[in-house]
Design a protein around this motif. Sequence first.
Motif, short mmCIF file in Angstrom:
data_model
loop_
_atom_site.label_atom_id
_atom_site.label_comp_id
_atom_site.label_asym_id
_atom_site.label_seq_id
_atom_site.Cartn_x
_atom_site.Cartn_y
_atom_site.Cartn_z
N GLY A 55 32.19 123.64 6.81
CA GLY A 55 32.30 125.10 6.95
C GLY A 55 31.32 125.82 6.04
N GLY A 56 31.22 125.36 4.80
CA GLY A 56 30.25 125.94 3.87
C GLY A 56 28.83 125.70 4.33
N TRP A 57 28.57 124.50 4.86
CA TRP A 57 27.23 124.16 5.37
C TRP A 57 26.86 125.07 6.54
CZ3 TRP A 57 25.34 122.38 10.02
CH2 TRP A 57 24.04 121.89 10.00
N ARG A 58 27.82 125.30 7.46
CA ARG A 58 27.56 126.18 8.61
C ARG A 58 27.31 127.63 8.16
NH1 ARG A 58 31.42 122.87 11.06
NH2 ARG A 58 33.10 124.26 10.44
N ASP A 59 28.07 128.09 7.16
CA ASP A 59 27.85 129.44 6.63
C ASP A 59 26.44 129.58 6.08
OD1 ASP A 59 30.45 130.13 7.30
OD2 ASP A 59 31.22 129.90 5.24
N ALA A 60 25.99 128.59 5.33
CA ALA A 60 24.65 128.63 4.76
C ALA A 60 23.59 128.58 5.85
CB ALA A 60 24.44 127.47 3.78
N LEU A 82 39.19 121.90 -2.46
CA LEU A 82 38.67 122.34 -1.16
C LEU A 82 37.65 123.48 -1.35
CD1 LEU A 82 41.91 122.21 0.99
CD2 LEU A 82 40.09 120.50 0.79
N GLU A 83 37.93 124.34 -2.31
CA GLU A 83 36.97 125.41 -2.61
C GLU A 83 35.67 124.80 -3.13
OE1 GLU A 83 36.57 128.99 -5.86
OE2 GLU A 83 38.57 128.43 -5.20
N ARG A 84 35.79 123.76 -3.94
CA ARG A 84 34.60 123.07 -4.46
C ARG A 84 33.83 122.40 -3.33
NH1 ARG A 84 35.87 118.32 -7.29
NH2 ARG A 84 37.69 119.49 -7.92
N ALA A 85 34.53 121.81 -2.38
CA ALA A 85 33.87 121.15 -1.24
C ALA A 85 33.09 122.18 -0.43
CB ALA A 85 34.90 120.46 -0.37
N GLN A 86 33.67 123.36 -0.21
CA GLN A 86 32.97 124.38 0.55
C GLN A 86 31.73 124.87 -0.20
OE1 GLN A 86 35.04 128.05 1.34
NE2 GLN A 86 33.68 128.53 3.03
N SER A 87 31.87 125.04 -1.49
CA SER A 87 30.73 125.48 -2.31
C SER A 87 29.60 124.46 -2.27
CB SER A 87 31.20 125.70 -3.75
OG SER A 87 30.12 126.01 -4.58
#
Length: 57
Positions: free
Chosen positions: A42-47, A9-14
């Motif tokens: 979530g990672g995409w939205r953060d970026a 899941l951490e890899r997916a967010q990265s």
Amino acid sequence: MKRQKRDRLERAQSQGYKAGVNGRSAETCPYQQVDAKSYWLGGWRDAKHDRDSGLIK
């Protein structure tokens, strides 16, 4: 001592964050599982937020 693999899941967010930084669409999410897809988005939205606020060029 063996190195542990990063949590999936951490890899997916990265990966989602990297996609967002590169300007890719959220529709390009490669994950089908709900949990992994949620972390990727979530990672995409953060970026996207970081790009819109000028932290990333």
